[in-house]
Design an enzyme around this catalytic site. Structure first.
Site, PDB file in Angstrom:
ATOM      1  N   SER A 274       0.791  -1.241   0.000  1.00  0.00           N
ATOM      2  CA  SER A 274       0.000   0.000   0.000  1.00  0.00           C
ATOM      3  C   SER A 274       0.819   1.284   0.000  1.00  0.00           C
ATOM      4  CB  SER A 274      -0.910   0.030   1.227  1.00  0.00           C
ATOM      5  OG  SER A 274      -2.164  -0.464   0.867  1.00  0.00           O
TER       6      SER A 274
ATOM      7  N   LYS B 265       0.295   3.454  -2.866  1.00  0.00           N
ATOM      8  CA  LYS B 265      -0.874   4.343  -2.993  1.00  0.00           C
ATOM      9  C   LYS B 265      -0.464   5.819  -2.954  1.00  0.00           C
ATOM     10  CE  LYS B 265      -4.477   1.143  -1.272  1.00  0.00           C
ATOM     11  NZ  LYS B 265      -3.897  -0.175  -1.058  1.00  0.00           N
TER      12      LYS B 265
ATOM     13  N   TYR C 241      -3.704  -1.796 -10.533  1.00  0.00           N
ATOM     14  CA  TYR C 241      -3.615  -1.698  -9.071  1.00  0.00           C
ATOM     15  C   TYR C 241      -2.727  -2.812  -8.494  1.00  0.00           C
ATOM     16  CZ  TYR C 241      -4.974  -2.101  -4.187  1.00  0.00           C
ATOM     17  OH  TYR C 241      -4.925  -2.225  -2.815  1.00  0.00           O
TER      18      TYR C 241
ATOM     19  N   TYR D 105      -3.731   2.797   8.068  1.00  0.00           N
ATOM     20  CA  TYR D 105      -4.967   2.041   8.301  1.00  0.00           C
ATOM     21  C   TYR D 105      -5.746   2.682   9.456  1.00  0.00           C
ATOM     22  CZ  TYR D 105      -2.058  -1.017   5.493  1.00  0.00           C
ATOM     23  OH  TYR D 105      -1.235  -1.504   4.507  1.00  0.00           O
TER      24      TYR D 105
ATOM     25  N   VAL E 133       1.273  -3.688   3.916  1.00  0.00           N
ATOM     26  CA  VAL E 133       1.268  -4.980   4.601  1.00  0.00           C
ATOM     27  C   VAL E 133       2.523  -5.824   4.320  1.00  0.00           C
ATOM     28  CG1 VAL E 133      -1.244  -5.138   4.854  1.00  0.00           C
ATOM     29  CG2 VAL E 133      -0.153  -6.093   2.822  1.00  0.00           C
TER      30      VAL E 133
END
Ligand code: GLU
Length: 306
Positions: free
Chosen positions: A65, A68, A190, A242, A260
């Site tokens: 992530s 992102k 993605y 998160y 992660v």
């Protein structure tokens, strides 16, 4: 500061040894569970171009992530404020892959750092990029000044084979009209972003633009504007870790983004970017050793944005 950084880094391994064994690597994407859980690395890249590394800072891991932020930075560069008509800027307080929140909020993802938000941001990017996977890779290679950054095909495949929830999110978004392109193109793009394999030093260098008002770390150009860099940093602070972003603000006090794969990047605006990596995750999906190392580093330097 230079001597300080070296002195503090020399103490970090001892601090993280205390939390070793307290978490476990992500296993919902099988390829991620194969990592050596005892690894730990940390790298710092300062705005005046100096690098510091300890431990496994040069070993590559799956950035997941953390990608992102690259996706958002590219998309905000192309579409500006219009992006925020399709993705919100509020912390989610729910897991990163939550379907239910998307339902009661009518297909508007809370922020660009949960999966639904990144899927919409990827959809926006597909409108602007001629060869999305290659353009994205080139963007990241340029930021880290490393042509040897690659996608990890095994991780990509593993994501793809276990991507039902992301596929569901994408279909859901499309049913609300918040996805324009083909679902399979978005998922492919993605999953490739998440599969990027980079080291702590690659990431610390690549994120330096956010510590220096959007200026490219290695070229005479702007990655994003000063205002956009500020916006990305604030989103990292409120939504980057998160539903543990409050704890991070409380204990670390820097804009951070985790993945992660066990990596966390943190920005000390005007000074440096930092990347830590330790594969053992806590209950909320953040690296336990990484969080501890950042907390220690900030305590010792006395620098945070507060
Ligand atoms: N590729 C992961 C997923 O979409 C990203 C998870 C993460 O690092 O938050 O499930």
């Amino acid at each position: 500061m230079e001597r300080n950084i070296e002195e503090i880094l020399a103490l970090v391994s001892g601090v993280v040894a205390d939390v070793q064994g307290q978490g476990k690597p992500a296993d919902y994407i099988p390829a991620l569970s194969e990592v050596d859980r005892s690894k730990f690395g940390m790298a710092i890249s300062t705005v005046d171009g100096r690098d510091f590394v300890i431990g496994d800072a040069e070993k590559r891991f799956s950035i997941q992530s953390i990608s992102k932020v690259f996706c958002l930075s590219m998309a905000i560069h192309y579409s500006g404020e219009a992006l925020f008509e399709r993705v919100g800027v509020e912390p989610s307080g729910t897991p990163f892959n939550s379907l239910s929140q998307l339902d009661y909020e009518n297909g508007l993802p809370r922020n660009p750092f949960i999966n639904s938000g990144a899927l919409v941001t990827s959809d926006i990017l597909l409108e602007h990029l001629g060869s999305p996977n290659q353009d994205f890779l080139d963007f990241v290679r340029g930021l880290s000044n490393n042509i040897d950054v690659h996608y990890d095909e095994r991780v990509y495949r593993s994501e793809f084979d276990h991507g039902n929830r992301n596929a569901a999110l994408c279909h859901y978004l499309k049913s609300f009209g918040n996805i324009k392109n083909d679902i399979s193109r978005i998922l492919d793009f993605y999953f490739y972003q998440c599969s990027l394999s980079m080291s702590c030093i690659d990431l610390a260098r690549a994120f330096r633009f956010l510590a220096q008002d959007g200026a490219h770390p290695f070229r005479e150009e702007e990655v994003v504007s000063r205002l956009q860099a500020r916006r990305i940093n604030s989103l990292m602070m409120t939504c980057g870790t998160y539903d543990e972003a409050g704890e991070f603000a409380f204990r670390v006090g820097l804009p951070c983004k985790s993945g992660v794969g066990g990596g966390i990047v943190a920005i000390m605006p005007g000074e440096m970017s930092i990347c830590v990596w330790g594969p053992e995750l806590g209950a909320k999906g953040n690296s336990i050793a990484g969080m501890r190392a950042l907390e220690f580093f900030v305590q010792k330097t006395g620098h945070s944005v507060f």
